[in-house]
Design an enzyme around this catalytic site. Structure first.
Site, short mmCIF file in Angstrom:
data_model
loop_
_atom_site.label_atom_id
_atom_site.label_comp_id
_atom_site.label_asym_id
_atom_site.label_seq_id
_atom_site.Cartn_x
_atom_site.Cartn_y
_atom_site.Cartn_z
N GLY A 126 0.82 -1.20 0.00
CA GLY A 126 0.00 0.00 0.00
C GLY A 126 0.86 1.25 0.00
O GLY A 126 1.75 1.42 -0.82
N ASP A 127 0.57 2.14 0.97
CA ASP A 127 1.35 3.38 1.08
C ASP A 127 2.28 3.33 2.27
O ASP A 127 2.62 4.37 2.85
CB ASP A 127 0.40 4.58 1.17
CG ASP A 127 -0.52 4.50 2.39
OD1 ASP A 127 -0.84 3.37 2.82
OD2 ASP A 127 -0.93 5.56 2.90
N GLU A 128 2.74 2.14 2.63
CA GLU A 128 3.65 1.95 3.76
C GLU A 128 5.05 1.62 3.27
O GLU A 128 5.23 0.75 2.40
CB GLU A 128 3.15 0.83 4.67
CG GLU A 128 1.85 1.13 5.36
CD GLU A 128 1.48 0.03 6.33
OE1 GLU A 128 1.02 0.35 7.42
OE2 GLU A 128 1.65 -1.15 5.97
#
Length: 232
Positions: A126-128
């Site tokens: 994801g956005d991690e």
């Protein structure tokens, strides 16, 4: 007194018996060596695997490289977790997924530039993102502040439009937590990142962050905190 059984047979027959016994052993040895090579090749493939969108290391490759850094540099190593703020709004906005992908790619470039060629940078999903670098304790706060500023620079998407971005940043270091165990450091960095969510500053973990309940080395409730599997 224990006796030793001996094979009484002509020399030709003894040679045949020995050969008959050796063939299965040789076969198992060859099989074991082949299996070992295949497992080693699989590990190398996983370690070298890159995220197709950002070009960063995948979870396995990042973990392997991060452990090398923490083991080698100890108190001068730093584990950093990064989570983009309001990313869903970007992904669901006028620019759609293309804008989201662009923000992820640019964020990856910025993290790689900040970490340098000797750092480990990975996309966890994801956005991690996660970063492990060698930074002297005296320079940690300055470098983390620079990272927050860098990640907050607007991102240009197709058509020249600018998208405002920001990121939450948490970090953990062995000299504060008293361990180089990557799972502990990542758990603390993750908890510190959550504690500083939307504050516009990086949070350096203390021992209380390492004590936050976790699953799979991640703060409970975070993506990837499944009950089955090894700690990240």
């Amino acid at each position: 007194m224990a006796s030793i059984a001996r094979v009484h047979a002509p020399s030709g027959q003894r040679a045949l018996i020995i050969t008959s016994l050796a063939v299965p052993l040789t076969g198992w040895t060859v099989h074991a060596v082949s299996l070992h090579r295949k497992l080693a090749a699989t590990r190398r493939e996983l370690a070298d695997r890159r995220d197709p969108l950002t070009g960063l290391l995948g979870r396995d490759g990042y973990t392997s490289r991060a452990r090398q850094i923490t083991d080698r540099y100890g108190d001068s190593s730093l584990v950093v977790f990064v989570d983009l703020d309001h990313f869903k709004e970007i992904n669901d906005g006028p620019g759609g997924h293309a804008a989201g992908d662009r923000v992820l790619a640019v964020t990856a470039q910025r993290l790689a530039a900040w970490a340098g060629s000797r750092g480990a940078v990975g996309r966890l999903g994801g956005d991690e993102f996660a970063v492990t670098v060698r930074i002297a304790p005296a320079r940690r706060e300055l470098r983390l502040a620079q990272l927050v500023t860098l990640l907050a620079q607007p991102v240009e998407i197709d058509g020249g439009a600018l998208v405002d971005v920001a990121a939450s940043v948490g970090a953990a270091s062995p000299d504060i937590l008293g361990t180089t165990d990557l799972s502990v450091l990542q758990r603390a960095a993750d908890a510190a990142m959550y504690a500083g969510k939307h504050t516009g500053r990086a949070v350096l973990a203390d021992r209380s962050h390492a004590a936050v309940p976790s699953i799979n080395g991640r703060r409970a409730g975070r993506p990837g905190t499944h009950t089955v599997g090894a700690a990240a």
